[in-house]
Design an enzyme around this catalytic site. Structure first.
Site, mmCIF file in Angstrom:
data_model
loop_
_atom_site.group_PDB
_atom_site.id
_atom_site.type_symbol
_atom_site.label_atom_id
_atom_site.label_comp_id
_atom_site.label_asym_id
_atom_site.label_seq_id
_atom_site.Cartn_x
_atom_site.Cartn_y
_atom_site.Cartn_z
ATOM 1 N N LYS A 214 -44.120 -45.980 29.528
ATOM 2 C CA LYS A 214 -44.177 -45.785 30.981
ATOM 3 C C LYS A 214 -45.620 -45.616 31.457
ATOM 4 C CE LYS A 214 -44.914 -41.109 30.867
ATOM 5 N NZ LYS A 214 -45.835 -40.272 31.675
ATOM 6 N N GLU A 308 -53.189 -41.825 29.116
ATOM 7 C CA GLU A 308 -52.735 -42.355 27.828
ATOM 8 C C GLU A 308 -52.430 -43.850 27.876
ATOM 9 O OE1 GLU A 308 -52.616 -41.247 24.885
ATOM 10 O OE2 GLU A 308 -52.276 -39.096 24.794
#
Length: 411
Positions: A214, A308
């Site tokens: 995601k 990330e």
């Protein structure tokens, strides 16, 4: 105190007070004093558990212990009295019953290595880190045991949970995953409260892959917003991205329905559309034409936190190639981030792909094929058919044995 709190009855308040007295005997060590580590430590401490944050900064530990404020993250939030901090790993880990790991995936190996002999092998580690290791493609379920050099009881917390809203006590939900459901419930107990509902699952792969991928799609959503594209684009992107990450997750052994939950579409929506999303913020600056290098340098200088998705995108590209799968959005973002294309070209490429059937069923169809394959025995015959054949053989043998016995008696 949280800005928002669901009222509870007097009876429940009394019961909560009794539980808190028992909880205070349970010590929880939180690795990391960043935004999320501080927020989760606060949630756990509000539930009556004794919490110690392990930080590398003396000023952070001193401020938390004396002023009950983290001087670098969530600075306007007062921290509960059961939450303390230390720079000593020995002190933080002494007598702890749970460890909550709030260190970015790419920094986890360097963080854990010095402490691997201090971490008791029977103390559960609850990972909140979302991503894939950029070189080994490992999930946290694979990375942590390798670094520690041994098996370690682990659970994985994921879901749409911005740190500031957890601090404010806004109603939220997340998922706790472990291969052992009882263990998942035990870990969920630390966080579950009137403001945060924790659901449990045994689909560790699904929860970890959803949490990792995601972030890549959030960079894409931010880039689309930075380019001035509208909500049509964002809605299309999020829906298509959920189907794409579901296909990859199922190929790795996850269950297709997991992506319909909090750790899948829930976390994806928050990260792609929420204003506090770090990955979306990076993407927005890319969409406006800023270079990735300058973005990362400025974020590092301002302590804005790690996005990330930047490190995960090339790892996902490698994973897709390894699995022999098709993940056009993830591959497009990996190409944008490594500089081999730009967002305009990536969007054009995606929009000119051949038209196909509705993509929402692809993961479920793949899951069914895998299930049928598992049920198929030798020569392509289903397990049920083999079982029927074995039963028929058994009946035949019993019948022959009975006939032989009668024949011998007749003699």
């Amino acid at each position: 105190e949280p800005a928002f709190c669901v009222p509870i009855s007097t009876f429940r308040q009394q019961r909560a007070a009794m539980a808190a007295a028992s909880n205070a005997q349970t010590k929880v060590c939180v690795f990391g004093s960043g935004t999320f580590g501080t927020a989760l430590g606060t949630v756990i401490a509000r539930n009556g558990f004794t919490v110690t944050l392990l930080t590398r900064r003396d000023n952070v530990a001193a401020s938390i212990n004396t002023q009950h404020v983290n001087p670098q993250h969530l600075t306007d939030c007062k921290l509960p009295p059961l939450l303390s901090a230390t720079t000593s790993a020995e002190e933080a880990l002494a007598g702890c019953c749970f460890i909550v790991h709030c260190i970015p995936v790419q920094s986890t190996a360097d963080f854990l290595k010095p402490y691997k002999d201090l971490i008791p092998s029977n103390v559960p580690i609850i990972s909140t880190s979302k991503g894939l290791h950029s070189e080994t493609l490992e999930t946290m379920a694979e990375l942590v045991p390798r670094i520690l050099g041994r098996p370690q009881p682990m659970a994985f917390l994921s879901g749409p949970t911005f740190a500031k809203e957890l601090m404010d006590g806004f109603p939220s939900g997340a998922v706790m995953a472990s291969e052992d459901m009882k263990f998942a419930h035990a870990c969920a107990h630390l966080f579950h409260c009137n403001a945060l509902r924790i659901y449990t699952t045994t689909d560790v792969i699904g929860v970890e892959i959803g949490g990792a991928l995601k972030n890549v799609y959030a960079v894409a959503a931010g880039a689309a917003e930075g380019m001035g594209l509208g909500v049509n684009t964002t809605a299309f992107l999020v829906t298509r991205a959920c189907a794409e990450m579901n296909v990859l997750a199922v190929a790795m052994g996850a269950r297709a329905h997991t992506m319909a939950g909090l750790s899948g579409i829930g976390d994806l929506m928050l990260t792609c559309m929420g204003g506090a999303s770090r990955n979306k913020a990076v993407g927005a600056r890319i969409g406006k034409g800023e270079s990735l290098k300058s973005i990362l340098e400025s974020r590092k200088a301002s302590l804005d936190g790690v996005a990330e998705g930047v490190a995960t995108a090339p790892a996902v590209a490698k994973l897709v190639k390894k699995l022999g799968m098709d993940a056009p959005i993830a591959l497009a973002m990996a190409a944008v981030l490594d500089g081999s294309t730009n967002m305009q070209q990536a969007i054009m490429m995606l929009m000119q792909r051949p038209r196909g059937e509705d993509f929402s069923a692809i993961a479920h169809q793949a899951e069914e094929k895998l299930r049928q394959r598992c049920l198929t025995g030798p020569l392509g015959v289903s397990a049920r058919a083999w079982a029927g054949l074995a039963m028929a053989q058994a009946v035949l043998l019993v019948g022959l044995a009975g006939a032989f016995a009668l024949q011998r008696r007749a003699r």
